[in-house]
Every structure is written in C-alpha cells, then in structure tokens.
Design an enzyme around this catalytic site. Structure first.
Site, PDB file in Angstrom:
ATOM      1  N   LYS A 269     -32.417 -46.219 -22.694  1.00  0.00           N
ATOM      2  CA  LYS A 269     -31.281 -45.729 -23.489  1.00  0.00           C
ATOM      3  C   LYS A 269     -30.315 -45.024 -22.563  1.00  0.00           C
ATOM      4  O   LYS A 269     -30.692 -44.114 -21.833  1.00  0.00           O
ATOM      5  CB  LYS A 269     -31.762 -44.787 -24.591  1.00  0.00           C
ATOM      6  N   ASP A 274     -24.239 -37.581 -26.171  1.00  0.00           N
ATOM      7  CA  ASP A 274     -24.416 -37.832 -27.603  1.00  0.00           C
ATOM      8  C   ASP A 274     -23.894 -36.645 -28.404  1.00  0.00           C
ATOM      9  O   ASP A 274     -24.592 -35.671 -28.634  1.00  0.00           O
ATOM     10  CB  ASP A 274     -25.908 -38.073 -27.917  1.00  0.00           C
ATOM     11  N   LYS A 281     -22.968 -33.503 -34.248  1.00  0.00           N
ATOM     12  CA  LYS A 281     -24.089 -32.567 -34.118  1.00  0.00           C
ATOM     13  C   LYS A 281     -23.559 -31.139 -34.169  1.00  0.00           C
ATOM     14  O   LYS A 281     -22.451 -30.877 -33.716  1.00  0.00           O
ATOM     15  CB  LYS A 281     -24.776 -32.759 -32.753  1.00  0.00           C
ATOM     16  N   ASP A 292     -29.105 -37.644 -22.834  1.00  0.00           N
ATOM     17  CA  ASP A 292     -29.394 -38.792 -23.698  1.00  0.00           C
ATOM     18  C   ASP A 292     -29.375 -40.127 -22.948  1.00  0.00           C
ATOM     19  O   ASP A 292     -29.529 -41.183 -23.547  1.00  0.00           O
ATOM     20  CB  ASP A 292     -28.417 -38.810 -24.880  1.00  0.00           C
ATOM     21  N   ASP A 351     -25.054 -40.541 -35.660  1.00  0.00           N
ATOM     22  CA  ASP A 351     -25.897 -39.845 -34.683  1.00  0.00           C
ATOM     23  C   ASP A 351     -27.202 -40.611 -34.412  1.00  0.00           C
ATOM     24  O   ASP A 351     -27.919 -40.302 -33.467  1.00  0.00           O
ATOM     25  CB  ASP A 351     -26.198 -38.422 -35.169  1.00  0.00           C
ATOM     26  N   GLU A 353     -27.559 -43.327 -32.994  1.00  0.00           N
ATOM     27  CA  GLU A 353     -26.842 -44.338 -32.209  1.00  0.00           C
ATOM     28  C   GLU A 353     -27.736 -45.037 -31.185  1.00  0.00           C
ATOM     29  O   GLU A 353     -27.456 -46.162 -30.787  1.00  0.00           O
ATOM     30  CB  GLU A 353     -25.645 -43.693 -31.499  1.00  0.00           C
ATOM     31  N   ARG A 355     -30.703 -46.362 -31.370  1.00  0.00           N
ATOM     32  CA  ARG A 355     -31.286 -47.621 -31.860  1.00  0.00           C
ATOM     33  C   ARG A 355     -30.234 -48.717 -31.952  1.00  0.00           C
ATOM     34  O   ARG A 355     -30.543 -49.897 -31.816  1.00  0.00           O
ATOM     35  CB  ARG A 355     -31.996 -47.392 -33.203  1.00  0.00           C
TER      36      ARG A 355
END
Ligand code: BES
Ligand code: ZN
Ligand code: ZN
Length: 501
Positions: A269, A274, A281, A292, A351, A353, A355
């Site tokens: 990833k 993020d 967030k 992230d 959020d 994101e 996946r």
C-alpha cells in the site's frame, strides 16, 4: 548512509580493541561467577566479581551490569543476561545487542565488541545474522532534519567468537545481516520522510534508484495516470482525484540469474498521505498518516536486499502510489467506481482508500501469474484495536502459504497472527447499487471485512494479506532495538520468505 562498520573476528573478547566489551551470560545450570571472570584479565576480575555480587547478577534475561575499567585500554565491560540457554531464542540475542548499543550510547562510546552467545547445538550463523540486523536497527536514527545529526551513531561493532567455530561463516552472516539491516533502514527512511517530500513521484524516484543500484537483474515500469486509465484502474485512480500530486503505479522486477519456477508478487500500500479525503480524519488521527505508504516502503526495502542476496525466486514488487486528499475534485461518499477486474465499488467512506488502491494493484499482480502474492498494507485501525501496536494481522486463502509467512516472520523476529477470512461476513460488504461497498455495514470486525474486500480481487491465487497498521510505525520504542517512527516492518519477513520459496 553512514552505517557502522561491522566485523566478525575469532579472538578473545578481552583482546578486542573497543571502548565497550560485551559478555552475554546465560543463567541456570552452568552459571557460575567464577567461570565467567576466569576468562577475564587479572586486572578486572576483582571489580567484575564485586559488581556481580552487589547486583546479584545471575544471567536472567534483561539483567545488565557494567563495570568501568580505568586502568586498561577498555573503558567499560558489560555483562548482559540472556536467561536460560534452553529458553534462549534469536530474539534474546537481538534484545541483548539492543541493550548493549543503548548502554554504549549512554557511555558516550562508539565502538563495541560483543561475544556471539550460542549454545553447543545453536547455529552461529543464525545468531550472528540476527545480531547484526538488530544492531543496525538499534543504531538507526532519522536525524536528517536535526541540526546535530549522526552524533549518536556507533562507529564499529565487532562480533567475536573465541571457540572452534568457523569465523568465515560468521563473516558471511555479517554480510547477510548488513544487507537485511540496510534494507530495513531504507524502508524506515521512506516512512519517516515527511509526506511533503515523500510524494508518489518521490516514491517512484526511490524505486528508480533502487533498481539502478540493483544492477542488471532489475527493471522498473512506472505507469502514469493515462496508462492506468487504459488498464481500467478506476478504483485506484479515484483515490488520487483530490490530490495535486500525480499518481505513480510502480512495477519493480527482479529476475534471478538461474530462475526457479517460483514467482512471488509483493504488493505494498503506497498512500503517501492519508488525510481521509472528504471523509476527513480528525487532526489527531492524521498526525502519523505519512506512514500510510509503509507497505510500499517494505517492498522497496525488500528489493534493495534482493540485489545482495540474489535468491532463486523471481520477484515482482507492485505499488499503486497515491495521495488521499480532499478537494473539489475529490471522490465523494456515494460515488461508484469500476476496478480493473470489472467489479464496481460504491465508495461510502473515502478514508477506506487503501483497499481501493489494492483492488487494482492485486488485479495487476494477478495478471503476472505469480505462484504467491503477499500484500502489505497499513489498512485498518481495527487491526490495531485487535492485535495492538506490535502485531501484524495475517489473512490468507491458502494455509500452506500462510504458514510459510508465519514461520518466516517468527524466524525474522517480526510478530504476526492469523485472522480468519470469514465467509459469512461477506454480506457486510455487499452494496445496494454496486458489486461491493468499501466500508462494511457493521462497526465490528473491520480488519476481516477489509481482508474479505481484497479477496474479491485475487481470484483464488495463493495470497497472504498483512495488515501492518500497528507495527509499521512505532509511537513509542518497541523493545530494546526498535526506536520510534517507521519500523520497516515486513522487510525481514519477506527476505526469509523469498529464500523459502
Ligand atoms: N490508513 C488507515 C488505517 C490506519 C489507521 C493505519 C491507523 C495506521 C494506523 C486507513 O486508510 C483507514 O483510514 N482505515 C479506516 C477504515 C474505515 C473507514 C472503514 C479505519 O481504520 O478507520
Ligand atoms: Zn484511510
Ligand atoms: Zn490509509
């Protein structure tokens, strides 16, 4: 990089030229203060015996005594307990070296010599390698931004064997350990770099450097937005819409000299920051979100090691790098996108994101027909709730591969625990209007539903998903040898795994 110099020598510890001499001591059966000091030069025996007595030192794991030697060439002698020989593991040796380096730093010294603690049946190479890796982890500092940098770094570590064991095997292990430790440091640097500089483009440049340094067995493809569009990567690309940073899809390839028929794909990833996107967030949760891309960092760190260890397995590294930001161009909750395998996804929370990026990365990886796929992702806060900050959640559709990764992690000193891909929970990610929704309809089991979402994109190929949201970034030190910040978690396990394939 100014890594410390690491040597393997066959000599008496007390003949080593170092400011700190470290003698690891097992407790239990064979423990006797007399036999320990018997090996020391006359001049220090008395003071070491006295310190052992006052501290009631018995070699229990974590026990430390230090003796200052004023009249000799050496300034400090450290005795570090390892616990009983039969319970000692490679982790005991790693913890010991972490403690040794912390003490050395406290003394203001920069050189140390350590005896390799190995039982009669123990393998000296394994212990030496584990010590070298842990030593480099312990010596790591991310201080590029500090006015005073490099000040705390060690200069030289000498691993000493004094018995009949083969010093060449130790030197070989030192070399391997340096390669692995170096790879972990690369991953940690990438994570620790602020997101303002570690953009998707910067990740692509890092990949370019690594592939170039790797030499003729390495190559890299960087796909730009248009190429990703042509491949139908609507899910991944949706994540990048709100950012001013262009997306970069990275495909690194390592082709071994003599190929086995094994082909491993590792997918990281790579969300360089993020923010959550429009499902923004809260500020506190965003503070560490430069981490992230830790999965991507692990993949790149792993690739630097491949060049030096030259395993027989073909390896593909895949990173769908992107920044997740809110803006007038960003995807909205309720939008529907189509992934490159044709599945449609209703995005109900921007959020979730990771996946979305992995959906297209896994689809891409699958087309390479790998014999195994492993993804590493800081995917869910739920995984940190379930397993805490030091343990990775492993999910897999293949028991053999899952066990192989768990065994690799165990040997490498990284903590992982298997969690189920429970079929009954699949209904939780069914959408009213699309094939899937990106967040589950339940508040519970968030790591499992994320794993189930990914499984929709692997088509039954042997696959392991590693949710590294906990251990990828240490908010406080993890044990004696891993400090705060990016940990490079995953690199060591991948190295073990590729050599098992
Ligand atoms: N990057 C986060 C997960 C994360 C959390 C990593 C804490 C490291 C530490 C991920 O993209 C995310 O935001 N996940 C959401 C999913 C939810 C919206 C279904 C989460 O875990 O809250
Ligand atoms: Zn997120
Ligand atoms: Zn994320």
């Amino acid at each position: 990089m100014n890594a410390m110099n690491i040597l393997g020598e066959k000599m008496d510890l007390f003949a080593a030229k170092a400011e700190v001499l470290v003698l690891p001591v097992f407790s239990g059966e064979g423990f006797s203060a007399e036999s320990i000091v018997a090996r020391m030069p006359e001049s220090v025996r008395k003071s070491v015996t006295r310190s052992m007595k006052t501290a009631e030192f018995s070699g229990k794991a974590g026990e430390v005594i230090s003796v200052d030697v004023h009249d000799a060439a050496h300034h400090h002698i450290l005795l570090i307990g390892l616990g009983s020989m039969k319970d000692a593991t490679l982790e005991s040796a790693r913890e010991m070296i972490g403690t040794a380096i912390a003490c050395t730093r406290r003394f203001g010294a920069k050189t140390l010599a350590v005896e390799i603690p190995v039982s009669e049946e123990g393998d000296v190479s394994d212990v030496a390698e584990a010590m070298v890796v842990a030593a480099q982890l312990a010596d790591y500092a991310f201080d590029n931004y500090k006015e005073k940098n490099g000040a705390k770094r060690m200069k030289e570590l000498t691993l000493v064997i004094h018995d009949g064991r083969d010093v060449l095997r130790v030197r070989k292990a030192v070399e391997r350990g340096c390669a692995i430790g170096g790879g972990v440091a690369v991953a940690r640097d990438l994570v620790n770099m602020p997101a303002q500089v570690m953009t998707p483009s910067a990740l692509a440049e890092a990949a370019e450097r690594i592939v170039k340094e790797g030499g003729k067995n390495f190559s890299l493809k960087v796909l730009e937005r248009e190429e990703c569009e042509a491949l139908g990567m609507g899910s991944y690309l949706a994540v990048g819409l709100g950012s001013d940073q262009p997306v970069k899809f990275l495909h690194l390839i390592y082709t071994p000299e003599r190929s086995s028929r094994k082909r491993l794909a590792v997918i990281g990833k790579g969300v360089t920051f993020d923010s959550g996107g429009l499902s923004l967030k809260p500020g506190d949760s965003m503070m560490t979100m430069k981490c992230d891309m830790a999965g991507a960092a692990a993949v790149l760190g792993f690739f630097t090691v491949l060049g030096q260890l030259q395993p027989r397995c073909e390896v593909h590294g895949i990173v769908a790098a992107v920044e997740n930001m809110p803006s007038g161009k960003a995807i909205r909750p309720g939008d529907v996108v189509k992934a490159s395998n044709g599945k449609t996804i209703e995005i109900l929370n921007t959020d979730a994101e990771g996946r979305l990026t992995l959906a297209d990365a896994l689809t891409y990886a699958k087309k390479l027909e790998p014999t195994a796929m492993v993804d590493l992702a800081t995917l869910t806060g739920a995984c940190v709730v379930a397993l805490g900050e030091e343990i990775t959640g492993l999910m897999s559709n293949n028991d053999e591969l899952a066990q192989s990764v768990l065994d690799s992690a165990e040997d490498a000193g990284e903590k992982m625990w298997r969690m189920p891909l429970e079929k009954r929970y699949k209904s939780l990610i069914e959408s009213d209007i699309a094939d899937l929704r990106n967040i589950p309809t339940s508040r519970y089991g968030g790591s499992l539903t994320a794993g189930l979402f990914l499984e929709e994109f692997v088509d039954g190929l042997p696959w392991v998903h590693l949710d590294i949201a906990g251990p990828a970034f240490a908010e406080k030190p993890m044990g004696s040898y891993l400090g705060k910040g990016g940990t490079g978690h995953g690199v060591r396990t991948l190295v073990e795994l590729v050599e098992r394939m």
